[in-house]
Motif scaffolding. Structure first.
Motif, PDB file in Angstrom:
ATOM      1  N   ILE A 130      13.271   8.214  12.030  1.00 57.73           N
ATOM      2  CA  ILE A 130      13.060   8.463  10.604  1.00 57.73           C
ATOM      3  C   ILE A 130      12.505   7.213   9.912  1.00 57.73           C
ATOM      4  N   SER A 131      12.966   6.033  10.363  1.00 62.44           N
ATOM      5  CA  SER A 131      12.523   4.772   9.751  1.00 62.44           C
ATOM      6  C   SER A 131      11.024   4.551   9.924  1.00 62.44           C
ATOM      7  N   LEU A 132      10.431   5.167  10.948  1.00 63.98           N
ATOM      8  CA  LEU A 132       8.997   5.034  11.166  1.00 63.98           C
ATOM      9  C   LEU A 132       8.194   5.864  10.175  1.00 63.98           C
ATOM     10  N   VAL A 133       8.854   6.845   9.556  1.00 61.91           N
ATOM     11  CA  VAL A 133       8.178   7.748   8.620  1.00 61.91           C
ATOM     12  C   VAL A 133       8.261   7.227   7.189  1.00 61.91           C
ATOM     13  N   ILE A 134       9.419   6.709   6.806  1.00 65.20           N
ATOM     14  CA  ILE A 134       9.605   6.180   5.445  1.00 65.20           C
ATOM     15  C   ILE A 134       8.812   4.878   5.309  1.00 65.20           C
ATOM     16  N   PRO A 135       8.042   4.699   4.237  1.00 65.04           N
ATOM     17  CA  PRO A 135       7.081   3.598   4.158  1.00 65.04           C
ATOM     18  C   PRO A 135       7.657   2.190   4.165  1.00 65.04           C
ATOM     19  N   PHE A 136       8.872   2.017   3.659  1.00 62.89           N
ATOM     20  CA  PHE A 136       9.356   0.646   3.510  1.00 62.89           C
ATOM     21  C   PHE A 136      10.417   0.228   4.526  1.00 62.89           C
ATOM     22  N   VAL A 137      11.056   1.180   5.207  1.00 66.92           N
ATOM     23  CA  VAL A 137      12.204   0.853   6.050  1.00 66.92           C
ATOM     24  C   VAL A 137      11.810  -0.018   7.235  1.00 66.92           C
TER      25      VAL A 137
ATOM     26  N   VAL B   2      -1.048   2.652   9.371  1.00 67.85           N
ATOM     27  CA  VAL B   2      -1.291   4.103   9.320  1.00 67.85           C
ATOM     28  C   VAL B   2      -0.291   4.772   8.386  1.00 67.85           C
ATOM     29  N   ASN B   3       0.980   4.375   8.486  1.00 67.17           N
ATOM     30  CA  ASN B   3       2.018   4.920   7.619  1.00 67.17           C
ATOM     31  C   ASN B   3       1.703   4.657   6.154  1.00 67.17           C
TER      32      ASN B   3
ATOM     33  N   MET C 108       0.834  -1.212   0.000  1.00 67.17           N
ATOM     34  CA  MET C 108       0.000   0.000   0.000  1.00 67.17           C
ATOM     35  C   MET C 108       0.862   1.253   0.000  1.00 67.17           C
ATOM     36  N   GLY C 109       1.877   1.261   0.862  1.00 68.81           N
ATOM     37  CA  GLY C 109       2.772   2.420   0.919  1.00 68.81           C
ATOM     38  C   GLY C 109       3.550   2.613  -0.365  1.00 68.81           C
ATOM     39  N   ILE C 110       4.030   1.517  -0.944  1.00 70.63           N
ATOM     40  CA  ILE C 110       4.778   1.589  -2.202  1.00 70.63           C
ATOM     41  C   ILE C 110       3.886   2.070  -3.339  1.00 70.63           C
ATOM     42  N   LEU C 111       2.617   1.665  -3.333  1.00 69.29           N
ATOM     43  CA  LEU C 111       1.671   2.131  -4.345  1.00 69.29           C
ATOM     44  C   LEU C 111       1.507   3.645  -4.260  1.00 69.29           C
TER      45      LEU C 111
END
Length: 257
Positions: free
Chosen positions: A195-202, A228-229, A147-150
């Motif tokens: 920061i890793s919590l904000v970026i969708p895939f990390v 949520v992210n 979903m985040g990658i989309l």
């Protein structure tokens, strides 16, 4: 449904026609992995069990990078190709919205990449001698990441419509993704963890690596944070895509390259 079937047929024809190019791409990804694998395996003064765990995480991280890096840039590349061939205006004049067309293309590309990822993973496992234990938790994390990658893919697509050429932006994101697939976030600074919590895939990728070792580590709170992210990135990507498309169309710049 007709759009989906037509895209599947188009993708199948493309695979049959350009199979050699796809094969050489896989060979490149395989060689790159083996270089990283040999470096990890030859680590000195490290317990063999620890090395095996690290290699297992490496395989999961690398395969997820392989899949998501190919899928991430698909919408942007597809729009760029339409602009180069001069068919983007015709695409925008069809009865179906450009956003819907790109969504269907993304789904088909994701399916293609999954079918490529499975044998590729098997080859890596046979080459390393690692036995991989999959779990339903890994599937849920993978779907949330999709979903985040989309959303991120639509965001890049919107930038492509507006600026026509986004340079190496997708490559830079992919390179960052590769770095996070190799580096363990737990060993990073507190700032990097936030920061890793904000970026969708990390964070999701880090969870996939940990789940390959222990399927009981994930909690409901982790699922909620990931979900949520991903939803935020999906909504943001769709909105930015549509806004940039409408502005570009209003200025009569859709046919300009």
């Amino acid at each position: 449904m007709n759009l989906l079937i037509g895209q599947i047929k188009k993708t199948y024809i493309g695979i049959k026609r350009y199979w050699f190019g796809s094969l050489t791409d896989l060979l490149f990804y395989y060689i790159l992995f083996m270089i990283i694998f040999l470096y990890t395996r030859n680590m000195k003064a490290v317990d063999p069990i620890v090395i095996e765990m690290e290699i297992t995480k490496l395989i999961i991280g690398y395969v997820s990078w392989f899949f998501f890096s190919l899928t991430l840039s698909f919408i942007s590349n597809s729009l760029y190709s339409e602009m180069l061939t001069g068919t983007f205006e015709q695409l925008s004049l069809t009865g179906t919205s450009v956003q819907s067309i790109m969504f269907v293309r993304f789904l088909v590309a994701a399916l293609q990449n999954i079918l490529t990822m499975i044998p590729f993973t098997i080859i890596l496992l046979l080459s390393t001698g690692i036995r991989l234990h999959l779990s339903i938790e890994m599937l849920w994390v993978f779907l949330i990441l999709m979903m985040g990658i989309l959303g991120l893919s639509f965001l890049l697509g919107g930038l492509t419509i507006r600026f026509k050429n986004t340079g190496q932006l997708a490559f830079i994101i992919s390179a960052i993704f590769l770095g996070t697939s190799i580096i363990n976030i737990d060993y990073s600074s507190d700032l990097a963890k936030k920061i890793s919590l904000v970026i969708p895939f990390v964070k999701g990728q880090d969870l996939l690596k940990e789940l390959s070792i222990n399927s009981n580590i994930i909690t409901g709170r982790m699922y909620i944070i990931l979900l949520v992210n991903a939803i935020i990135y999906l909504i943001l990507g769709l909105i930015i895509f549509q806004v940039l498309y409408n502005r570009t169309r209003a200025r009569g710049m859709l046919i300009r390259y």
